[in-house]
Motif scaffolding. Structure first.
Motif, mmCIF file in Angstrom:
data_model
loop_
_atom_site.group_PDB
_atom_site.id
_atom_site.type_symbol
_atom_site.label_atom_id
_atom_site.label_comp_id
_atom_site.label_asym_id
_atom_site.label_seq_id
_atom_site.Cartn_x
_atom_site.Cartn_y
_atom_site.Cartn_z
ATOM 1 N N ASP A 1 0.856 -1.192 0.000
ATOM 2 C CA ASP A 1 0.000 0.000 0.000
ATOM 3 C C ASP A 1 0.889 1.238 0.000
ATOM 4 O OD1 ASP A 1 -2.095 1.796 0.291
ATOM 5 O OD2 ASP A 1 -2.090 1.608 2.486
ATOM 6 N N CYS A 2 0.677 2.140 -0.998
ATOM 7 C CA CYS A 2 1.480 3.368 -1.044
ATOM 8 C C CYS A 2 0.633 4.532 -1.534
ATOM 9 C CB CYS A 2 2.700 3.189 -1.949
ATOM 10 S SG CYS A 2 2.301 2.879 -3.676
ATOM 11 N N ARG A 3 0.997 5.677 -1.086
ATOM 12 C CA ARG A 3 0.355 6.919 -1.540
ATOM 13 C C ARG A 3 1.432 7.788 -2.193
ATOM 14 N NH1 ARG A 3 -4.706 8.196 0.536
ATOM 15 N NH2 ARG A 3 -5.522 6.664 2.040
ATOM 16 N N ILE A 4 1.135 8.297 -3.385
ATOM 17 C CA ILE A 4 2.117 9.106 -4.115
ATOM 18 C C ILE A 4 1.488 10.413 -4.575
ATOM 19 C CG2 ILE A 4 3.410 7.087 -4.924
ATOM 20 C CD1 ILE A 4 2.108 7.539 -7.690
ATOM 21 N N ARG A 5 2.359 11.366 -4.814
ATOM 22 C CA ARG A 5 1.955 12.667 -5.363
ATOM 23 C C ARG A 5 2.772 12.884 -6.649
ATOM 24 N NH1 ARG A 5 3.958 15.583 -1.658
ATOM 25 N NH2 ARG A 5 2.146 15.312 -0.278
ATOM 26 N N MET A 6 2.119 13.268 -7.743
ATOM 27 C CA MET A 6 2.809 13.536 -9.007
ATOM 28 C C MET A 6 2.616 14.996 -9.391
ATOM 29 S SD MET A 6 2.107 10.130 -11.376
ATOM 30 C CE MET A 6 2.842 10.922 -12.806
ATOM 31 N N GLU A 7 3.669 15.603 -9.934
ATOM 32 C CA GLU A 7 3.595 16.985 -10.400
ATOM 33 C C GLU A 7 4.527 17.158 -11.601
ATOM 34 O OE1 GLU A 7 5.391 19.683 -7.416
ATOM 35 O OE2 GLU A 7 5.724 17.816 -6.282
ATOM 36 N N PRO A 8 4.184 18.064 -12.503
ATOM 37 C CA PRO A 8 4.984 18.244 -13.719
ATOM 38 C C PRO A 8 6.317 18.938 -13.432
ATOM 39 C CG PRO A 8 3.189 19.832 -13.679
ATOM 40 C CD PRO A 8 2.972 18.915 -12.505
ATOM 41 N N LEU A 9 7.293 18.662 -14.289
ATOM 42 C CA LEU A 9 8.610 19.302 -14.240
ATOM 43 C C LEU A 9 8.899 19.951 -15.593
ATOM 44 C CD1 LEU A 9 10.798 16.594 -12.441
ATOM 45 C CD2 LEU A 9 9.864 18.697 -11.451
ATOM 46 N N PRO A 10 9.875 20.869 -15.643
ATOM 47 C CA PRO A 10 10.236 21.488 -16.926
ATOM 48 C C PRO A 10 10.715 20.445 -17.927
ATOM 49 C CG PRO A 10 11.186 22.710 -15.086
ATOM 50 C CD PRO A 10 10.627 21.448 -14.512
ATOM 51 N N ARG A 11 10.628 20.792 -19.246
ATOM 52 C CA ARG A 11 11.039 19.883 -20.309
ATOM 53 C C ARG A 11 12.512 19.493 -20.146
ATOM 54 N NH1 ARG A 11 6.899 19.079 -20.181
ATOM 55 N NH2 ARG A 11 5.151 20.044 -21.251
ATOM 56 N N GLY A 12 12.779 18.218 -20.341
ATOM 57 C CA GLY A 12 14.143 17.727 -20.239
ATOM 58 C C GLY A 12 14.542 17.285 -18.853
ATOM 59 N N SER A 13 13.627 17.342 -17.885
ATOM 60 C CA SER A 13 13.960 16.991 -16.498
ATOM 61 C C SER A 13 13.945 15.498 -16.254
ATOM 62 C CB SER A 13 12.981 17.671 -15.528
ATOM 63 O OG SER A 13 13.033 19.074 -15.659
ATOM 64 N N GLY A 14 13.250 14.733 -17.107
ATOM 65 C CA GLY A 14 13.175 13.298 -16.900
ATOM 66 C C GLY A 14 12.216 12.939 -15.776
ATOM 67 N N ILE A 15 12.583 11.945 -14.970
ATOM 68 C CA ILE A 15 11.744 11.482 -13.855
ATOM 69 C C ILE A 15 12.516 11.664 -12.554
ATOM 70 C CG2 ILE A 15 10.517 9.518 -12.861
ATOM 71 C CD1 ILE A 15 10.326 8.329 -15.672
ATOM 72 N N VAL A 16 11.882 12.321 -11.603
ATOM 73 C CA VAL A 16 12.494 12.542 -10.286
ATOM 74 C C VAL A 16 11.650 11.822 -9.240
ATOM 75 C CG1 VAL A 16 13.132 14.239 -8.539
ATOM 76 C CG2 VAL A 16 13.449 14.767 -10.977
ATOM 77 N N PHE A 17 12.286 10.972 -8.430
ATOM 78 C CA PHE A 17 11.589 10.247 -7.365
ATOM 79 C C PHE A 17 12.075 10.768 -6.016
ATOM 80 C CE2 PHE A 17 11.279 6.807 -4.258
ATOM 81 C CZ PHE A 17 9.951 6.426 -4.403
ATOM 82 N N GLU A 18 11.117 11.062 -5.128
ATOM 83 C CA GLU A 18 11.475 11.566 -3.799
ATOM 84 C C GLU A 18 10.774 10.733 -2.733
ATOM 85 O OE1 GLU A 18 10.284 15.499 -1.402
ATOM 86 O OE2 GLU A 18 11.662 15.907 -3.075
ATOM 87 N N ASN A 19 11.537 10.289 -1.772
ATOM 88 C CA ASN A 19 10.996 9.514 -0.656
ATOM 89 C C ASN A 19 10.699 10.460 0.506
ATOM 90 O OD1 ASN A 19 10.358 7.640 1.310
ATOM 91 N ND2 ASN A 19 12.503 7.070 1.702
ATOM 92 N N ASP A 20 9.418 10.587 0.852
ATOM 93 C CA ASP A 20 9.016 11.486 1.940
ATOM 94 C C ASP A 20 8.290 10.710 3.044
ATOM 95 O OD1 ASP A 20 8.954 13.936 3.128
ATOM 96 O OD2 ASP A 20 7.127 14.616 2.141
ATOM 97 N N ILE A 21 8.706 9.458 3.238
ATOM 98 C CA ILE A 21 8.087 8.600 4.250
ATOM 99 C C ILE A 21 8.703 8.886 5.625
ATOM 100 C CG2 ILE A 21 7.914 6.210 5.069
ATOM 101 C CD1 ILE A 21 6.007 6.716 2.862
ATOM 102 N N PHE A 22 7.831 9.081 6.615
ATOM 103 C CA PHE A 22 8.286 9.269 7.997
ATOM 104 C C PHE A 22 7.588 8.254 8.892
ATOM 105 C CE2 PHE A 22 8.877 13.469 6.116
ATOM 106 C CZ PHE A 22 10.190 13.725 6.465
ATOM 107 N N GLY A 23 8.278 7.847 9.932
ATOM 108 C CA GLY A 23 7.659 6.982 10.941
ATOM 109 C C GLY A 23 7.557 5.532 10.542
ATOM 110 N N GLY A 24 8.190 5.131 9.446
ATOM 111 C CA GLY A 24 8.203 3.720 9.070
ATOM 112 C C GLY A 24 6.909 3.208 8.494
ATOM 113 N N ALA A 25 6.099 4.108 7.857
ATOM 114 C CA ALA A 25 4.847 3.658 7.253
ATOM 115 C C ALA A 25 5.110 2.582 6.202
ATOM 116 C CB ALA A 25 4.110 4.848 6.619
ATOM 117 N N ILE A 26 6.221 2.724 5.513
ATOM 118 C CA ILE A 26 6.682 1.684 4.581
ATOM 119 C C ILE A 26 8.132 1.385 4.948
ATOM 120 C CG2 ILE A 26 7.163 1.084 2.170
ATOM 121 C CD1 ILE A 26 5.007 3.016 1.301
ATOM 122 N N PRO A 27 8.460 0.120 5.212
ATOM 123 C CA PRO A 27 9.853 -0.202 5.555
ATOM 124 C C PRO A 27 10.828 0.232 4.455
ATOM 125 C CG PRO A 27 8.405 -2.043 6.062
ATOM 126 C CD PRO A 27 7.573 -1.049 5.319
#
Length: 719
Positions: free
Chosen positions: A528-554
């Motif tokens: 089970d995961c919850r994600i947020r997606m938002e656009p980036l400028p052209r040429g940025s590719g894909i950026v992944f950010e981990n914002d998990i606190f408290g061990g909701a996902i190991p």
């Protein structure tokens, strides 16, 4: 045949527009020199330089071919070049190993588009030129007024240095002779005969015209030379013995562009053309020294003035290498041919030194050792073995292991590099598919053989679409490649228009939960995961950010979430094209101590990605190319209008020599057939190149049309 010294060699490129009669003219010269027993014809493939099966079928030269004539103590090496715009890059390559060019002009058509282009090529390298008006036997070409008008057009384009050194003799018999304006004699021929003229007096009807033309020639030759001008003013002319040397020097210095008249098909004037090349064309040793890069090892200073053996660094400097037997051996490979029996044949110019049979030499370009075995001179596709070739001569050698066109070889102790001729980039690309598994196995080796012969050919795999692509100078060029694959290498392929590598992106923000739960008896699956997606400028590719606190996902499951996002983005959402230029933030989720696994969280991430895409305003992106076009000024307006019709954005225009250079950004989808359009608009006088620049949004109406025909992505796993 005997070995010729550099002062006995004339290297000549025969260039001009397609169907101006270059191949027939060379065939007539060879017959006049008794190098062939019959007058060769292009139509039946008997012309010495028209030996390729594709060329015979299409009745046009598609690659440089070499022949030679032994004529009154000199050896004339002739390079027959293509005049069709898709193959004219070969003519540029042919100008490196020669010391002069014959610009062949059709007597009926005059200066055509490729004639003007090859003239510019010769002008760029300051190559001495003579103009041969060919096919003068045509009924439409026997008008004196028409000939004079052609000379005036040449002068307006190429300068007042254009001057006849011959006049054609035409009467009720047609074109059957020439008047030599240096010797002031006539030479009469039997049309369709052996090409040997009979010397005689100038016809009385032409005496006044010949005298006037002779005086114009003498005056132009003497111009700028004080001693000749003084002699001209004192005597009213220049004696023949002085005029011959003065004309030779004027041609070598590009001060005069002489005009001669011939008929290759009827073999009229060809022996006199050979005489002209003997007396007036620059000899091989008269070429100015050739600029080359030399690599030298320089000692390293240790402060005490000493250097250890082997210490040093490579330093490159420019050197000038003269065409001289006494210089170290250096060869430049200007052409490669693949022969089904002899294998790879390398055509070369002896830049300096003496090339001898069975000699070990170094390929400086590729750092490989080679051996000159079965040294030869080429008469079309026939190799005539010879023991040695002197500086300035053209030769060939089979089966060099690593050597390709543009390479420099020579004496290992005197390393130099000659700059290879610049070849323009291909302008048309097709997807190529083998018809069978056997064809697939043979395709790559066969195409690489063709790429060795023709530097314009490209073969590669598109990393975005995974298609095999073949690129060339135009549709005819690529069709010829396919035909050679079938006939020469027994490889059958299908051509298709290449796919445009569209991409997808998002224009809005979205949040979603992906929950994967499955119970199968024993251990289940839970992620089970919850994600947020938002656009980036052209040429940025894909950026992944981990914002998990408290061990909701190991922590050990976080990479699985990222991998699920990456895999889903690669498979696309709208039409199966990869999704780019967005940021994903993983901010919450849950897990099960027993049932959670990496696979469970990867599948949950895929579900979350799809839900976000549904809400984030997905859109289609198209590749936009950076395009540079060069064409004569008069076509600039039409080219700009055409670019606007292709959704292009013109970035600028500037003068480029005798033409205009246009820079623009144009969607790739609009450029797939541009080569043919550019040829039509500019009459074959325009060139272009393009490179990938960036991705941009596809207009809505066009996007709907693309998506309606595109392949949809595969369905995702459901919760």
């Amino acid at each position: 045949m005997r070995v010729y010294a550099g002062n006995e060699i004339r290297n000549v490129a025969v260039v001009g527009h397609a169907h101006s009669g270059k191949t027939s003219l060379i065939a007539a010269m060879l017959h006049a020199a008794k190098m062939t027993p019959e007058l060769g014809r292009v139509e039946d493939g008997s012309a010495v330089t028209a030996y390729d099966e594709e060329e015979v079928i299409r009745q046009t030269t598609m690659a440089n071919a070499v022949a030679f004539a032994e004529w009154n103590g000199v050896k004339v090496n002739l390079i027959d070049t293509p005049g069709f715009h898709m193959f004219v890059h070969e003519a540029r390559a042919a100008m490196m190993p020669v010391e002069s060019a014959l610009i062949v002009v059709n007597a009926c058509s005059g200066i055509e588009t490729m004639t003007d282009r090859v003239w510019r090529y010769a002008n760029e390298v300051a190559l001495p030129r003579a103009i041969v008006v060919n096919q003068v036997d045509h009924p439409k070409a026997d008008s004196r007024a028409g000939r004079q008008q052609m000379i005036e057009v040449m002068r307006s384009k190429w300068g007042r240095q254009v001057i006849p050194v011959e006049l054609p003799i035409t009467d009720e018999k047609g074109f059957h002779g020439v008047v030599d304006l240096v010797t002031m004699k006539s030479y009469l021929y039997e049309p369709g005969g052996n090409g040997r003229g009979e010397a005689g007096a100038i016809p009385s009807s032409m005496e006044a015209e010949a005298k006037q033309a002779h005086e114009a020639l003498v005056e132009l030759v003497a111009e700028g030379k004080d001693e000749l001008m003084e002699e001209f003013f004192q005597e009213g002319t220049i004696p023949e013995e002085h005029l011959v040397g003065a004309l030779h020097e004027a041609i070598r210095e590009d001060r005069i562009f002489p005009v001669l008249y011939t008929s290759g098909l009827r073999n009229v004037g060809t022996d006199h053309l050979l005489d002209f090349l003997k007396f007036y064309a620059p000899a091989a040793v008269e070429r100015v020294p050739i600029a080359a890069r030399a690599a030298r090892s320089m000692p390293i200073s240790h402060g005490n003035g000493e250097a250890k053996p082997g210490d040093g660094y490579v330093h490159e400097e420019m050197v000038m290498r003269p065409i001289d037997d006494k210089e170290p051996l250096a060869l430049y490979v200007y052409k490669t041919m693949s022969d089904p029996f002899a294998g790879r044949i390398s055509f070369f110019k002896v830049v300096s030194g003496v090339a001898k049979n069975d000699t070990a030499i170094q390929n400086f370009t590729r750092h490989e050792q080679e051996r000159l075995s079965h040294l030869a001179v080429m008469q079309g596709r026939k190799a005539l073995e010879i023991q040695e070739l002197h500086a300035g001569d053209l030769g060939a050698v089979p089966k060099l292991r690593a050597t390709l066109s543009g390479d420099t070889l020579g004496d290992k102790a005197h390393e130099i590099f000659l700059e290879p001729v610049s070849i323009p980039e291909p302008v048309m690309t097709y997807a190529i598919e083998p018809k069978s598994r056997a064809d697939e196995d043979k395709l790559a080796p066969a195409l690489h053989r063709l790429m060795e012969e023709d530097l314009m050919v490209r073969f590669f795999r598109d990393p975005h679409t995974n298609e095999f692509l073949v690129a060339g100078s135009g549709q005819t060029h690529i069709e010829a490649i396919v035909s050679k694959l079938k006939k020469r290498y027994h490889t059958e392929v299908t051509l298709k228009a290449p796919k445009v590598p569209y991409r997808e992106t998002i224009r809005g923000r979205a949040e979603a939960q992906g929950r994967h739960k499955k119970q199968t008896g024993g251990h289940g699956q839970f992620g089970d995961c919850r994600i947020r997606m938002e656009p980036l400028p052209r040429g940025s590719g894909i950026v992944f950010e981990n914002d998990i606190f408290g061990g909701a996902i190991p922590r050990q499951f976080i990479p699985a979430v990222e991998k699920g996002i990456q895999e889903s983005a690669a498979r696309g959402f709208l039409a199966g094209y990869p999704v780019l230029d967005f940021k994903v933030t993983l901010f919450d989720g849950s897990y099960h101590d027993v049932d959670s696994s990496e696979m469970s969280f990867k599948l949950a991430a895929r579900l979350a990605f799809r839900k976000c895409m549904e809400q984030a305003k997905p859109a289609l992106l198209e590749p936009v190319m950076r395009v540079e076009i060069e064409a004569p000024d008069e076509f600039a307006g039409a080219l700009m209008a055409d670019l606007n019709g292709r959704r292009g954005r013109v970035q600028g225009m500037e003068s480029s020599g005798s033409g205009t250079a246009i820079r623009a950004e144009v969607p790739m989808a609009e450029m797939l057939t541009y080569g043919a359009t550019l040829t039509a608009i500019t009459q074959g006088r325009g060139t272009f190149r393009m490179d990938m620049d960036h991705y941009d949004l596809v207009p809505q109406q066009l996007s709907e049309r693309i998506l309606s025909t595109a392949k949809r992505p595969m369905g995702e796993e459901e919760e």
